[in-house]
Design an enzyme around this catalytic site. Sequence first.
Site, PDB file in Angstrom:
ATOM      1  N   CYS A   1      55.129  11.362 -26.322  1.00 32.99           N
ATOM      2  CA  CYS A   1      56.458  10.763 -26.367  1.00 32.99           C
ATOM      3  C   CYS A   1      57.527  11.571 -25.642  1.00 32.99           C
ATOM      4  O   CYS A   1      58.667  11.121 -25.531  1.00 32.99           O
ATOM      5  CB  CYS A   1      56.864  10.530 -27.817  1.00 32.99           C
ATOM      6  SG  CYS A   1      55.783   9.358 -28.650  1.00 32.99           S
TER       7      CYS A   1
ATOM      8  N   PHE B   1      54.103  13.667 -30.840  1.00 32.89           N
ATOM      9  CA  PHE B   1      52.944  14.118 -31.596  1.00 32.89           C
ATOM     10  C   PHE B   1      52.285  15.287 -30.864  1.00 32.89           C
ATOM     11  O   PHE B   1      52.227  15.327 -29.642  1.00 32.89           O
ATOM     12  CB  PHE B   1      51.935  12.993 -31.746  1.00 32.89           C
ATOM     13  CG  PHE B   1      52.317  11.956 -32.767  1.00 32.89           C
ATOM     14  CD1 PHE B   1      53.411  12.128 -33.593  1.00 32.89           C
ATOM     15  CD2 PHE B   1      51.571  10.798 -32.907  1.00 32.89           C
ATOM     16  CE1 PHE B   1      53.761  11.174 -34.534  1.00 32.89           C
ATOM     17  CE2 PHE B   1      51.908   9.829 -33.850  1.00 32.89           C
ATOM     18  CZ  PHE B   1      53.000  10.018 -34.664  1.00 32.89           C
TER      19      PHE B   1
ATOM     20  N   HIS C   1      66.394  11.675 -30.377  1.00 32.72           N
ATOM     21  CA  HIS C   1      65.063  11.079 -30.409  1.00 32.72           C
ATOM     22  C   HIS C   1      65.093   9.915 -31.396  1.00 32.72           C
ATOM     23  O   HIS C   1      64.604   8.831 -31.095  1.00 32.72           O
ATOM     24  CB  HIS C   1      64.011  12.109 -30.799  1.00 32.72           C
ATOM     25  CG  HIS C   1      62.623  11.573 -30.795  1.00 32.72           C
ATOM     26  ND1 HIS C   1      61.976  11.213 -29.633  1.00 32.72           N
ATOM     27  CD2 HIS C   1      61.760  11.302 -31.815  1.00 32.72           C
ATOM     28  CE1 HIS C   1      60.774  10.741 -29.934  1.00 32.72           C
ATOM     29  NE2 HIS C   1      60.617  10.794 -31.248  1.00 32.72           N
TER      30      HIS C   1
ATOM     31  N   GLU D   1      65.343  16.443 -36.977  1.00 29.33           N
ATOM     32  CA  GLU D   1      66.283  16.426 -35.854  1.00 29.33           C
ATOM     33  C   GLU D   1      67.691  16.821 -36.301  1.00 29.33           C
ATOM     34  O   GLU D   1      68.384  17.594 -35.621  1.00 29.33           O
ATOM     35  CB  GLU D   1      66.288  15.017 -35.251  1.00 29.33           C
ATOM     36  CG  GLU D   1      66.973  14.917 -33.920  1.00 29.33           C
ATOM     37  CD  GLU D   1      66.670  13.591 -33.228  1.00 29.33           C
ATOM     38  OE1 GLU D   1      67.262  13.366 -32.160  1.00 29.33           O
ATOM     39  OE2 GLU D   1      65.853  12.802 -33.738  1.00 29.33           O
TER      40      GLU D   1
ATOM     41  N   LYS E   1      66.787   3.847 -29.731  1.00 31.74           N
ATOM     42  CA  LYS E   1      65.563   3.222 -30.245  1.00 31.74           C
ATOM     43  C   LYS E   1      65.890   2.160 -31.280  1.00 31.74           C
ATOM     44  O   LYS E   1      65.079   1.263 -31.535  1.00 31.74           O
ATOM     45  CB  LYS E   1      64.631   4.280 -30.834  1.00 31.74           C
ATOM     46  CG  LYS E   1      64.013   5.225 -29.809  1.00 31.74           C
ATOM     47  CD  LYS E   1      63.055   6.191 -30.479  1.00 31.74           C
ATOM     48  CE  LYS E   1      62.418   7.162 -29.485  1.00 31.74           C
ATOM     49  NZ  LYS E   1      63.362   8.182 -28.997  1.00 31.74           N
TER      50      LYS E   1
ATOM     51  N   HIS F   1      60.712   2.050 -29.495  1.00 32.06           N
ATOM     52  CA  HIS F   1      60.154   3.317 -29.021  1.00 32.06           C
ATOM     53  C   HIS F   1      59.017   3.009 -28.050  1.00 32.06           C
ATOM     54  O   HIS F   1      57.920   2.631 -28.459  1.00 32.06           O
ATOM     55  CB  HIS F   1      59.643   4.114 -30.220  1.00 32.06           C
ATOM     56  CG  HIS F   1      59.206   5.513 -29.899  1.00 32.06           C
ATOM     57  ND1 HIS F   1      59.086   6.005 -28.603  1.00 32.06           N
ATOM     58  CD2 HIS F   1      58.849   6.552 -30.733  1.00 32.06           C
ATOM     59  CE1 HIS F   1      58.679   7.254 -28.657  1.00 32.06           C
ATOM     60  NE2 HIS F   1      58.534   7.610 -29.921  1.00 32.06           N
TER      61      HIS F   1
END
Length: 416
Positions: free
Chosen positions: A164, A400, A304, A315, A336, A341
């Site tokens: 990502c 990830f 994010h 975050e 998002k 996403h």
Amino acid sequence: MITGIGVVAPRGIGVKNFWETLTSGRSATRNITAFDATGFRSRIAAECDFLPTEHGLTQEQAARMSRSSQFAHVAAREALAQSGLEVTERVAARTGVALGSAVGSVRELDRLYREISGDGASWELAPEKAGPYLADYNTPSSLVREIAWLTGAQGPAAMISAGCTSGLDAVGYACEILREGSADVMITGATDAPITPITVACFDAIKATSPHNDDPEHASRPFDRDRDGFVLGEGGAVFVLETAEHAHARGAHVIAEVAAFAARCNAHHMTALRPDGREMAAAIDSALTTARIAPEAIDYINAHGSGTKQNDRHETAAYKRSLGDAARRTPVSSIKSVIGHSLGAIGSIELAACALAIEHGVIPPTANLHTPDPDCDLDYVPLVAREQRVDVALSVGSGFGGFQSAAVLVKEGAHR
């Protein structure tokens, strides 16, 4: 220097439509139409209404290219047109391509595997049913090749796949190529089309995506107390990135400058994040140090903001750890919430949002943020776009495997 931007996003094909969608604060999430999602835990996504031949691709190109390649092709063409760059023979030799993608041509691989395996019923495959492009779809670098063919670029070429954060990392790599002097121009960005049965099943298995199927438009709720996972999206963004000398020599309009990029990895867990935000804060600190920008100079943070409880709290902690008191005074938002996403593509799409915030002096909102999580207590610009001068924007990504990336964009000449 960013001199051209092209975007393909849900309810936002083309930069103008993309920006109008973001600033409207209305989510593009809906029930999945790409395949029959009956039986899946999460049956919603932010899809692009995209027919390749309606956006300038020929029938032959549409048949040959994966959906990810099609997105990148359309976005690159728009970016080149906006930049006004003429790729002559001399320019071509000093022009490179760097693209990011998390899952490449997974949509086509998923479909063709079903065809050659009798919908997965047989270990005895029938490759003659696959058609002539299976090898292309199995090779992620085919995405880069398509953009090199389109632009005539003959310089450095690279495919960046880091989950990502791929969209941020590809632009960061392109900046390094320019800084080391290997090219004058880089066509860079990212693309992904992950709305497929195999991808949806993967995230269903770990319960990462939202099961809010009865009300798709309000399913993506970053930083909201009632959020329950992220929503898949798709799309791509491509930039024409030039050295300052090259852009100024041809009198190009500079939309924004990429002042710094940094990446870190937590070497901790495949999906888990430490609650103190240490690893993301390290990437932010490194980017700000490289850019020589103080935390209080940041005018906007593009989060994010995936909408998972773990990420949003990690975050928030990272901003507080890195920016100190300035964190509470800095507007933050997650796009998002509007366009979902899109995995590897989202980092570049979010950079496009940062560049447009600088260009237009408007901060896009976080949609669906009605009841803030008490642990996410910063200014997350809920529901409504905000007019505000933006000279410095920070964009962050988390993936990830513990990947953490940060990029700083500035208005040309600001804080330098």
